[in-house]
Design a protein around this motif. Structure first.
Motif, mmCIF file in Angstrom:
data_model
loop_
_atom_site.group_PDB
_atom_site.id
_atom_site.type_symbol
_atom_site.label_atom_id
_atom_site.label_comp_id
_atom_site.label_asym_id
_atom_site.label_seq_id
_atom_site.Cartn_x
_atom_site.Cartn_y
_atom_site.Cartn_z
ATOM 1 N N PHE A 269 -5.638 -8.193 -16.676
ATOM 2 C CA PHE A 269 -4.539 -8.883 -17.305
ATOM 3 C C PHE A 269 -4.068 -9.914 -16.084
ATOM 4 N N GLU A 270 -3.571 -10.839 -16.565
ATOM 5 C CA GLU A 270 -2.811 -11.747 -15.628
ATOM 6 C C GLU A 270 -1.852 -11.482 -15.107
ATOM 7 N N PHE A 271 -1.536 -11.829 -13.504
ATOM 8 C CA PHE A 271 -0.321 -11.657 -12.820
ATOM 9 C C PHE A 271 0.198 -12.864 -12.515
ATOM 10 N N TYR A 272 1.352 -13.267 -12.842
ATOM 11 C CA TYR A 272 1.613 -14.832 -12.500
ATOM 12 C C TYR A 272 2.190 -14.937 -10.944
ATOM 13 N N GLU A 273 1.898 -16.104 -10.566
ATOM 14 C CA GLU A 273 2.552 -16.475 -9.303
ATOM 15 C C GLU A 273 4.053 -16.220 -9.378
ATOM 16 N N GLY A 274 4.626 -15.861 -8.481
ATOM 17 C CA GLY A 274 6.117 -15.802 -8.420
ATOM 18 C C GLY A 274 6.516 -14.131 -8.433
ATOM 19 N N GLU A 275 5.535 -13.510 -9.444
ATOM 20 C CA GLU A 275 5.935 -12.058 -9.413
ATOM 21 C C GLU A 275 5.709 -11.042 -8.211
ATOM 22 N N SER A 276 6.470 -10.321 -8.004
ATOM 23 C CA SER A 276 6.490 -9.683 -6.651
ATOM 24 C C SER A 276 5.593 -8.474 -6.747
ATOM 25 N N ASP A 277 5.366 -7.859 -5.570
ATOM 26 C CA ASP A 277 4.408 -6.846 -5.328
ATOM 27 C C ASP A 277 5.138 -5.383 -5.845
ATOM 28 N N SER A 278 6.601 -5.589 -5.975
ATOM 29 C CA SER A 278 7.268 -4.439 -6.340
ATOM 30 C C SER A 278 6.955 -4.426 -8.067
ATOM 31 N N GLU A 279 6.946 -5.559 -8.622
ATOM 32 C CA GLU A 279 6.629 -5.829 -9.932
ATOM 33 C C GLU A 279 5.176 -5.165 -10.190
ATOM 34 N N LEU A 280 4.434 -5.481 -9.654
ATOM 35 C CA LEU A 280 2.861 -5.023 -9.569
ATOM 36 C C LEU A 280 2.803 -3.452 -9.627
ATOM 37 N N VAL A 281 3.589 -3.127 -8.748
ATOM 38 C CA VAL A 281 3.189 -1.414 -8.394
ATOM 39 C C VAL A 281 4.003 -0.995 -9.695
ATOM 40 N N GLU A 282 5.372 -1.448 -10.360
ATOM 41 C CA GLU A 282 5.668 -0.721 -11.267
ATOM 42 C C GLU A 282 4.954 -0.840 -12.458
ATOM 43 N N TYR A 283 4.284 -1.823 -12.816
ATOM 44 C CA TYR A 283 3.390 -2.169 -13.786
ATOM 45 C C TYR A 283 2.221 -1.127 -13.820
ATOM 46 N N LEU A 284 1.737 -1.090 -12.730
ATOM 47 C CA LEU A 284 0.542 -0.402 -12.486
ATOM 48 C C LEU A 284 0.801 1.112 -12.675
ATOM 49 N N GLY A 285 2.091 1.486 -12.235
ATOM 50 C CA GLY A 285 2.717 3.003 -12.457
ATOM 51 C C GLY A 285 2.813 3.180 -13.861
ATOM 52 N N SER A 286 3.454 2.383 -14.588
ATOM 53 C CA SER A 286 3.626 2.523 -15.805
ATOM 54 C C SER A 286 2.395 2.800 -16.711
ATOM 55 N N VAL A 287 1.360 1.801 -16.662
ATOM 56 C CA VAL A 287 0.165 1.825 -17.226
ATOM 57 C C VAL A 287 -0.655 3.086 -16.897
ATOM 58 N N LEU A 288 -0.898 3.372 -15.702
ATOM 59 C CA LEU A 288 -1.677 4.698 -15.166
ATOM 60 C C LEU A 288 -0.850 6.052 -15.810
ATOM 61 N N ASN A 289 0.476 5.528 -15.836
ATOM 62 C CA ASN A 289 1.408 7.108 -16.220
ATOM 63 C C ASN A 289 0.762 7.251 -17.763
ATOM 64 N N ARG A 290 0.917 6.442 -18.611
ATOM 65 C CA ARG A 290 0.600 6.351 -19.929
ATOM 66 C C ARG A 290 -0.843 6.658 -20.191
ATOM 67 N N PHE A 291 -1.789 6.242 -19.333
ATOM 68 C CA PHE A 291 -3.352 6.776 -19.609
ATOM 69 C C PHE A 291 -3.320 8.104 -19.033
ATOM 70 N N GLU B 256 0.770 -1.176 -0.134
ATOM 71 C CA GLU B 256 0.105 0.025 0.139
ATOM 72 C C GLU B 256 0.850 1.119 -0.176
ATOM 73 N N ARG B 257 1.966 1.256 0.874
ATOM 74 C CA ARG B 257 2.815 2.501 0.785
ATOM 75 C C ARG B 257 3.519 2.609 -0.532
ATOM 76 N N LYS B 258 4.028 1.569 -1.243
ATOM 77 C CA LYS B 258 4.506 1.672 -2.567
ATOM 78 C C LYS B 258 3.624 2.210 -3.623
ATOM 79 N N LEU B 259 2.385 1.512 -3.380
ATOM 80 C CA LEU B 259 1.305 2.180 -4.280
ATOM 81 C C LEU B 259 1.051 3.824 -4.230
ATOM 82 N N LEU B 260 0.712 4.242 -3.108
ATOM 83 C CA LEU B 260 0.580 5.404 -2.541
ATOM 84 C C LEU B 260 1.685 6.536 -3.122
ATOM 85 N N GLU B 261 2.854 5.914 -2.843
ATOM 86 C CA GLU B 261 4.219 6.731 -3.299
ATOM 87 C C GLU B 261 4.290 6.769 -4.685
ATOM 88 N N THR B 262 4.205 5.697 -5.587
ATOM 89 C CA THR B 262 4.565 5.739 -7.001
ATOM 90 C C THR B 262 3.170 6.449 -7.570
#
Length: 120
Positions: free
Chosen positions: A67-89, A8-14
């Motif tokens: 989109f499908e997020f695969y087991e083994g991918e980290s919370d940091s990868e989720l935050v990075e991906y969400l950040g890039s998608v939302l920034n482009r939008f 949650e902290r990483k999402l709020l910061e990013t």
């Protein structure tokens, strides 16, 4: 569901430029972000498998996507991906591009340097 304060902290910061709001409903996170006349609602169950997006301009839904997020991918990868998608939008002109006649595919695209690129 146990909340994940680090996630949650990483999402709020990013996503701080987009006025993020995080809620937990049953076994899913709900993230709301907005900038000017654009808004996005993102929901994902925890443990994570699929992420669902609703994109809005003004009061009109532009597109729903997942989109499908695969087991083994980290919370940091989720935050990075969400950040890039939302920034482009939020940072670019967007359109919904429909391709095909019989089997149509729909893609959310953003314009950068005169070219249209997929948001995802």
């Amino acid at each position: 569901m146990d909340r994940k304060p680090d996630l949650e902290r990483k999402l709020l910061e990013t996503l701080s430029a987009f006025s993020p709001k995080i809620e937990v409903a049953k076994d899913a996170y709900q993230l709301s972000v907005s900038l000017h006349t654009k808004r996005a609602e993102i929901v994902w169950p925890y443990p994570l498998h699929e992420v669902f997006f609703d994109f809005w301009e003004e009061d009109c839904k532009v597109l729903s996507e997942s989109f499908e997020f695969y087991e083994g991918e980290s919370d940091s990868e989720l935050v990075e991906y969400l950040g890039s998608v939302l920034n482009r939008f939020f940072s670019n002109t967007v359109r919904v591009y429909v391709q095909g006649k019989l089997f149509k595919t729909t893609e959310l695209q953003y314009q950068q340097g005169g070219l249209w690129q997929p948001v995802f």
